[in-house]
Design a protein around this motif. Structure first.
Motif, PDB file in Angstrom:
ATOM      1  N   VAL A   1       0.852  -1.185   0.000  1.00  0.00           N
ATOM      2  CA  VAL A   1       0.000   0.000   0.000  1.00  0.00           C
ATOM      3  C   VAL A   1       0.885   1.231   0.000  1.00  0.00           C
ATOM      4  CG1 VAL A   1      -0.207  -0.042   2.551  1.00  0.00           C
ATOM      5  CG2 VAL A   1      -1.900   1.182   1.167  1.00  0.00           C
TER       6      VAL A   1
ATOM      7  N   GLY B   1      -2.724   5.678  -0.461  1.00  0.00           N
ATOM      8  CA  GLY B   1      -3.444   4.472  -0.099  1.00  0.00           C
ATOM      9  C   GLY B   1      -3.727   3.514  -1.242  1.00  0.00           C
TER      10      GLY B   1
ATOM     11  N   THR C   1      -3.456   0.293  -3.375  1.00  0.00           N
ATOM     12  CA  THR C   1      -3.108  -1.069  -2.966  1.00  0.00           C
ATOM     13  C   THR C   1      -2.710  -1.927  -4.154  1.00  0.00           C
ATOM     14  OG1 THR C   1      -5.432  -1.724  -3.067  1.00  0.00           O
ATOM     15  CG2 THR C   1      -4.573  -1.008  -0.930  1.00  0.00           C
TER      16      THR C   1
ATOM     17  N   THR D   1      -6.524  -8.447   2.315  1.00  0.00           N
ATOM     18  CA  THR D   1      -6.719  -7.007   2.232  1.00  0.00           C
ATOM     19  C   THR D   1      -5.636  -6.303   3.042  1.00  0.00           C
ATOM     20  OG1 THR D   1      -9.122  -7.258   2.046  1.00  0.00           O
ATOM     21  CG2 THR D   1      -8.289  -5.085   2.654  1.00  0.00           C
TER      22      THR D   1
ATOM     23  N   SER E   1      -4.155  -2.696   4.552  1.00  0.00           N
ATOM     24  CA  SER E   1      -4.602  -1.353   4.918  1.00  0.00           C
ATOM     25  C   SER E   1      -3.537  -0.716   5.802  1.00  0.00           C
ATOM     26  CB  SER E   1      -5.949  -1.410   5.640  1.00  0.00           C
ATOM     27  OG  SER E   1      -5.849  -2.174   6.833  1.00  0.00           O
ATOM     28  N   ARG E   2      -3.658   0.607   6.009  1.00  0.00           N
ATOM     29  CA  ARG E   2      -2.681   1.268   6.852  1.00  0.00           C
ATOM     30  C   ARG E   2      -3.346   2.308   7.723  1.00  0.00           C
ATOM     31  NH1 ARG E   2      -4.777   4.945   3.643  1.00  0.00           N
ATOM     32  NH2 ARG E   2      -3.444   6.645   2.859  1.00  0.00           N
TER      33      ARG E   2
END
Length: 124
Positions: free
Chosen positions: A51, A56, A58, A69, A71-72
């Motif tokens: 990511v 953002g 991906t 999935t 995410s950050r």
């Protein structure tokens, strides 16, 4: 030297889920992207997901698309990997990595910082 710290690995049955997290404790990193790689016994380290930190965006390996999935949480300097519908072939040591400069995110050798890895084992 910045050390990333992974957590959340473990043993799960096929079809189950695990969530991994990675943080750089006590430091604020200037990163372009963070990613997850994995390495199974006797195999090369392979790209799983990444990511980009600001936008953002991906990226996923074909083998995990639709199941994993990434995410950050930028304020916490933390990246997550939610893994669903796990398969025995997902068994590996999973490594978190951070890249400081813009560029591609799928090659391990472009990342500047790495964690020690966390074991994920999926039983059939």
């Amino acid at each position: 030297q910045v050390q990333l710290v992974e957590s959340g690995g473990g043993l799960v049955q096929a079809g189950g889920s695990l969530s991994l997290s990675c943080v750089a404790p006590g430091r604020t990193l200037s990163v372009y992207a963070m990613g997850w790689f994995r390495q199974a016994p006797g195999k090369e380290r392979e790209f799983v997901a990444a990511v980009t930190w600001s936008a953002g965006f991906t990226h996923y390996a074909d083998s995990v698309t639709g199941r994993f999935t990434i995410s950050r949480h930028t304020a916490k300097n933390t990246v997550y990997l939610q893994m669903n519908s796990l398969k025995p072939e997902d068994t590996a040591v999973y490594y978190c990595a951070a890249r400081s400069t813009p560029g591609g995110v799928r090659l391990a050798n472009v990342y500047n910082y790495w964690g020690q890895g966390t074991q994920v084992t999926v039983s059939s």
